[in-house]
Structure formats: structure tokens, C-alpha cells
Design a protein around this motif. Structure first.
Motif, PDB file in Angstrom:
ATOM      1  N   GLU A  63       0.811  -1.206   0.000  1.00 31.17           N
ATOM      2  CA  GLU A  63       0.000   0.000   0.000  1.00 31.17           C
ATOM      3  C   GLU A  63       0.852   1.268   0.000  1.00 31.17           C
ATOM      4  O   GLU A  63       1.682   1.476   0.874  1.00 31.17           O
ATOM      5  N   VAL A  64       0.618   2.093  -0.998  1.00 36.60           N
ATOM      6  CA  VAL A  64       1.239   3.410  -1.101  1.00 36.60           C
ATOM      7  C   VAL A  64       0.206   4.494  -0.825  1.00 36.60           C
ATOM      8  O   VAL A  64       0.472   5.456  -0.115  1.00 36.60           O
ATOM      9  N   ASP A  65      -0.992   4.319  -1.383  1.00 37.00           N
ATOM     10  CA  ASP A  65      -2.064   5.309  -1.232  1.00 37.00           C
ATOM     11  C   ASP A  65      -3.401   4.604  -1.465  1.00 37.00           C
ATOM     12  O   ASP A  65      -3.680   4.152  -2.578  1.00 37.00           O
ATOM     13  N   PRO A  66      -4.247   4.508  -0.431  1.00 37.99           N
ATOM     14  CA  PRO A  66      -5.515   3.785  -0.583  1.00 37.99           C
ATOM     15  C   PRO A  66      -6.621   4.586  -1.261  1.00 37.99           C
ATOM     16  O   PRO A  66      -7.640   4.015  -1.660  1.00 37.99           O
ATOM     17  N   THR A  67      -6.441   5.890  -1.397  1.00 35.95           N
ATOM     18  CA  THR A  67      -7.516   6.738  -1.926  1.00 35.95           C
ATOM     19  C   THR A  67      -7.948   6.295  -3.321  1.00 35.95           C
ATOM     20  O   THR A  67      -7.129   6.184  -4.227  1.00 35.95           O
ATOM     21  N   GLY A  68      -9.232   6.037  -3.466  1.00 38.52           N
ATOM     22  CA  GLY A  68      -9.785   5.681  -4.771  1.00 38.52           C
ATOM     23  C   GLY A  68      -9.850   4.201  -5.068  1.00 38.52           C
ATOM     24  O   GLY A  68     -10.355   3.808  -6.122  1.00 38.52           O
ATOM     25  N   ALA A  69      -9.388   3.358  -4.148  1.00 38.08           N
ATOM     26  CA  ALA A  69      -9.373   1.918  -4.419  1.00 38.08           C
ATOM     27  C   ALA A  69     -10.784   1.370  -4.618  1.00 38.08           C
ATOM     28  O   ALA A  69     -11.039   0.585  -5.546  1.00 38.08           O
ATOM     29  N   GLY A  70     -11.715   1.777  -3.754  1.00 40.79           N
ATOM     30  CA  GLY A  70     -13.084   1.283  -3.869  1.00 40.79           C
ATOM     31  C   GLY A  70     -13.783   1.757  -5.127  1.00 40.79           C
ATOM     32  O   GLY A  70     -14.548   1.007  -5.753  1.00 40.79           O
ATOM     33  N   ASP A  71     -13.508   2.988  -5.536  1.00 38.49           N
ATOM     34  CA  ASP A  71     -14.104   3.523  -6.759  1.00 38.49           C
ATOM     35  C   ASP A  71     -13.503   2.865  -8.000  1.00 38.49           C
ATOM     36  O   ASP A  71     -14.206   2.610  -8.981  1.00 38.49           O
ATOM     37  N   SER A  72     -12.201   2.585  -7.955  1.00 37.65           N
ATOM     38  CA  SER A  72     -11.548   1.868  -9.050  1.00 37.65           C
ATOM     39  C   SER A  72     -12.120   0.461  -9.176  1.00 37.65           C
ATOM     40  O   SER A  72     -12.358  -0.041 -10.280  1.00 37.65           O
ATOM     41  N   PHE A  73     -12.332  -0.183  -8.029  1.00 39.00           N
ATOM     42  CA  PHE A  73     -12.966  -1.500  -7.973  1.00 39.00           C
ATOM     43  C   PHE A  73     -14.331  -1.447  -8.661  1.00 39.00           C
ATOM     44  O   PHE A  73     -14.668  -2.301  -9.484  1.00 39.00           O
ATOM     45  N   GLY A  74     -15.118  -0.429  -8.321  1.00 36.26           N
ATOM     46  CA  GLY A  74     -16.454  -0.318  -8.887  1.00 36.26           C
ATOM     47  C   GLY A  74     -16.458  -0.179 -10.394  1.00 36.26           C
ATOM     48  O   GLY A  74     -17.259  -0.820 -11.083  1.00 36.26           O
ATOM     49  N   GLY A  75     -15.562   0.645 -10.926  1.00 33.63           N
ATOM     50  CA  GLY A  75     -15.480   0.805 -12.376  1.00 33.63           C
ATOM     51  C   GLY A  75     -15.153  -0.494 -13.072  1.00 33.63           C
ATOM     52  O   GLY A  75     -15.738  -0.833 -14.114  1.00 33.63           O
ATOM     53  N   ALA A  76     -14.219  -1.260 -12.490  1.00 37.40           N
ATOM     54  CA  ALA A  76     -13.846  -2.549 -13.067  1.00 37.40           C
ATOM     55  C   ALA A  76     -14.994  -3.545 -12.975  1.00 37.40           C
ATOM     56  O   ALA A  76     -15.229  -4.336 -13.900  1.00 37.40           O
ATOM     57  N   PHE A  77     -15.723  -3.521 -11.859  1.00 42.29           N
ATOM     58  CA  PHE A  77     -16.827  -4.475 -11.678  1.00 42.29           C
ATOM     59  C   PHE A  77     -17.897  -4.262 -12.746  1.00 42.29           C
ATOM     60  O   PHE A  77     -18.389  -5.227 -13.346  1.00 42.29           O
ATOM     61  N   VAL A  78     -18.239  -3.016 -13.008  1.00 41.11           N
ATOM     62  CA  VAL A  78     -19.272  -2.732 -14.008  1.00 41.11           C
ATOM     63  C   VAL A  78     -18.814  -3.151 -15.399  1.00 41.11           C
ATOM     64  O   VAL A  78     -19.601  -3.694 -16.187  1.00 41.11           O
ATOM     65  N   VAL A  79     -17.541  -2.946 -15.721  1.00 38.84           N
ATOM     66  CA  VAL A  79     -17.012  -3.396 -17.017  1.00 38.84           C
ATOM     67  C   VAL A  79     -17.167  -4.905 -17.161  1.00 38.84           C
ATOM     68  O   VAL A  79     -17.636  -5.412 -18.186  1.00 38.84           O
ATOM     69  N   GLY A  80     -16.782  -5.656 -16.124  1.00 37.34           N
ATOM     70  CA  GLY A  80     -16.930  -7.100 -16.169  1.00 37.34           C
ATOM     71  C   GLY A  80     -18.381  -7.529 -16.300  1.00 37.34           C
ATOM     72  O   GLY A  80     -18.704  -8.471 -17.042  1.00 37.34           O
TER      73      GLY A  80
END
Length: 320
Positions: free
Chosen positions: A262-279
Motif C-alpha cells: 500500500e502506497v495510497d488507498p484513496t480511490g481503491a473502492g471507486d476503481s474496484f467499482g469501475g472494473a466491476f461494471v465493465v466485467g
């Protein structure tokens, strides 16, 4: 004027984030260092992730919102364009600055923000143009966009109606990233109810699931939420991965996370969400989607700044 009608649309606050470079360094320390600006805003992080992860599948993305007439706004636009997000729905609010969030990291994992809203809450129903939704396949709603202003909330509600009118089978994803210290529970439940009723994919944390279901216990809360509208509830669990609950199978499906430095956790959940919708748009099974989204979230925490330049190919390497 809008120049295209994207597959995935998101709307809400646009801002830049400026972070303390050292942990446990209070904002009030005179002369301490900050690093930034980084394009940010929870809905922006989501759409940028969806754009980068959807690129191999020719999934198009677009954003609706407002920036200030300044260099901070320009850097957000530049980043979104670089990652192929359509920005024709982003308006410049004359006389206002772009939203700014100053972020302080603490060793206990907490963060402290100083927020200057600027134009971030200026999104309005008038920004939601029917023509922009002609080809819509998925609409993403963020709790922050519901809570930042009355006009932004109404824009979200209008976007849901327009999206469903244009495509009755539209996938509506909802990340309820609302903070109980900012809004009372009754207000949270009230503003989320119309969205929940239309939601296909709900993406809460454990605390958010318990708030929205108004019961204790993450598993019980997620199962209860399936009765309120969503077809799929994806419980985001950080480094531990995620758990999936669906109307087809209410039993918890646990998908482990990936090891990451971990370097910076900011945005991890939102990045996860974008990938989930693509899948999900690609028709993958839920387990494959969750592993892919976990990989994207893990890649995010290894980079400083909310919107790294990680790619679909980077995420696939973790799955191999």
C-alpha cells in the motif's frame, strides 16, 4: 453540445486532491509539504477506471458535471481525455473555482479532509441531456453526488429516469459512499431510497450496508438489501477482497483480495467499482468479475494518487 452517447455514464463532483506527503502530519502544521494536484472525486475515479478497464472491449464512457474556469479544472479534463472518457457533458462554471480536497493520512488508517467545494456541487438537472443517454448501457450513481447539493441530487434522480426511459434494461450501479458524520441516518435513507429501488448493482462497505439496511451484521444487511431493489450486492472489504450476494444466490460468495504494497488507498473502492461494471457488461460470471475488480483495487493502492495509469492488461497479469 454533446458529441456522443456513451455506454457508461457517471455524474457528480469533479475536484482535485492535494495530499500531505507524510503520515500523521496535520493540515495545520505550517510549512509542511503537500503533493498534488491529482484529478479526483469519487464518481470521476469510477469513470476513469471503467474507461481504462473497458478499453479492450471498446466500451465508451462519459461524464456529466462542472469544473471551475481554472488550471485545476483543466488538469481533470486532460486526465479524463487521456483515458478516453468523453468530457462533452462537463460544464465550466464561470466565476467559481474547481473543487479542492486537502487530504491528511493518519497511521491508524483514517484520513482528514479540508474541502473547498467550488463548482463541485454545481451539477444540475439541466446538465442531464436526453440525447447523451441514447446508447446507454450502464449508469453509475455515487452517494457523494446525492449529498453534495440539492441540484446534484436532483440531477442524479433525473439521470436514472432518463436512462431507464432510453433503455429499460439499463444497468444502474450505486456506491452509497455516504458519511454518517456528515448526514443523519434518516436523511441518508431518504435520499438513497429512490436510487436503491432502481439499482442493479449495489457496492457498499460493511458500515454502509448496515446503515442502508438499518440492521447490524454485514451479511444480514447485504441479504436484507436484496429485498430493497438491487439484483446484486457487492460488499467491498478492502484488502480482504469482497463478498457477493445476489437474488439468484443469497448465500455469501467470498472472493479473496490480492496482496499489495500500500502506497495510497484513496480511490481503491471507486476503481474496484469501475472494473466491476465493465466485467458485468461483458457478461462474465460474478466470481470472475469480482476477482478482476479486486485486482484493479489492489493495483490502485500501489500507486500514489486516486487515478493511476494502470491498464486492463496490468489487472489480467494479477489473475494469471
Amino acid at each position: 453540445m454533446c458529441i456522443m452517447s456513451p455506454d457508461i455514464i457517471c455524474l457528480g463532483e469533479l475536484l482535485v486532491e492535494i495530499m500531505r506527503t507524510e503520515v500523521d502530519d496535520p493540515h495545520g502544521n505550517i510549512g509542511s509539504s503537500y503533493k498534488g494536484p491529482f484529478p479526483s472525486g469519487a464518481p470521476v475515479i469510477f469513470i476513469d477506471s471503467a474507461a481504462r478497464m473497458g478499453k479492450p472491449f471498446n466500451i465508451t464512457t462519459g461524464y456529466i458535471g462542472a469544473i471551475g474556469d481554472d488550471e485545476f479544472g483543466s488538469c481533470i479534463i486532460e486526465k479524463l481525455k487521456m483515458d478516453t472518457v468523453d468530457v462533452s457533458g462537463i460544464r465550466t462554471a464561470k466565476g467559481k473555482t474547481t473543487g479542492i480536497a486537502f487530504n491528511q493520512y493518519n497511521s491508524d488508517g483514517s484520513r482528514k479532509f479540508i474541502f473547498a467545494a467550488g463548482a463541485a456541487g454545481d451539477t444540475s438537472p439541466e446538465d442531464v441531456k436526453e440525447d447523451y443517454f441514447k446508447s446507454i448501457k450502464s449508469l453509475h450513481i455515487m452517494g457523494s453526488a446525492l449529498s453534495i447539493s440539492e441540484t446534484s441530487k436532483e440531477a442524479c434522480y433525473k439521470a436514472i429516469k432518463v436512462a431507464k426511459d432510453e433503455n429499460p434494461d439499463v444497468i444502474i450501479s450505486f456506491d452509497p459512499n455516504l458519511r454518517p458524520e456528515m448526514l443523519d441516518l434518516d436523511t441518508i435513507l431518504n435520499i438513497c431510497k429512490p436510487v436503491l429501488e432502481s439499482t442493479t448493482i449495489l457496492l457498499p462497505s460493511g458500515e454502509e450496508a448496515e446503515m442502508l439496511a438499518n440492521i447490524k451484521g454485514e451479511t444480514e444487511a447485504c441479504q436484507k438489501l436484496l429485498e430493497k431493489g438491487p439484483k446484486v450486492v457487492v460488499l467491498k472489504q478492502g484488502k480482504d477482497g469482497c463478498s457477493i450476494f445476489s437474488k439468484d444466490n443469497t448465500e455469501e460468495i467470498k472472493i479473496k483480495g490480492f496482496k499489495a504494497k500500500e502506497v495510497d488507498p484513496t480511490g481503491a473502492g471507486d476503481s474496484f467499482g469501475g472494473a466491476f461494471v465493465v466485467g458485468y457488461l461483458n457478461g462474465w460470471d460474478l466470481k470472475k468479475i469480482a476477482r478482476f475488480a479486486n485486482a484493479v483495487g489492489a493495483l490502485k493502492v500501489e500507486h500514489f494518487g486516486p487515478m493511476p495509469n494502470t491498464s486492463y492488461e496490468d489487472a489480467i497479469k494479477l489473475l494469471e
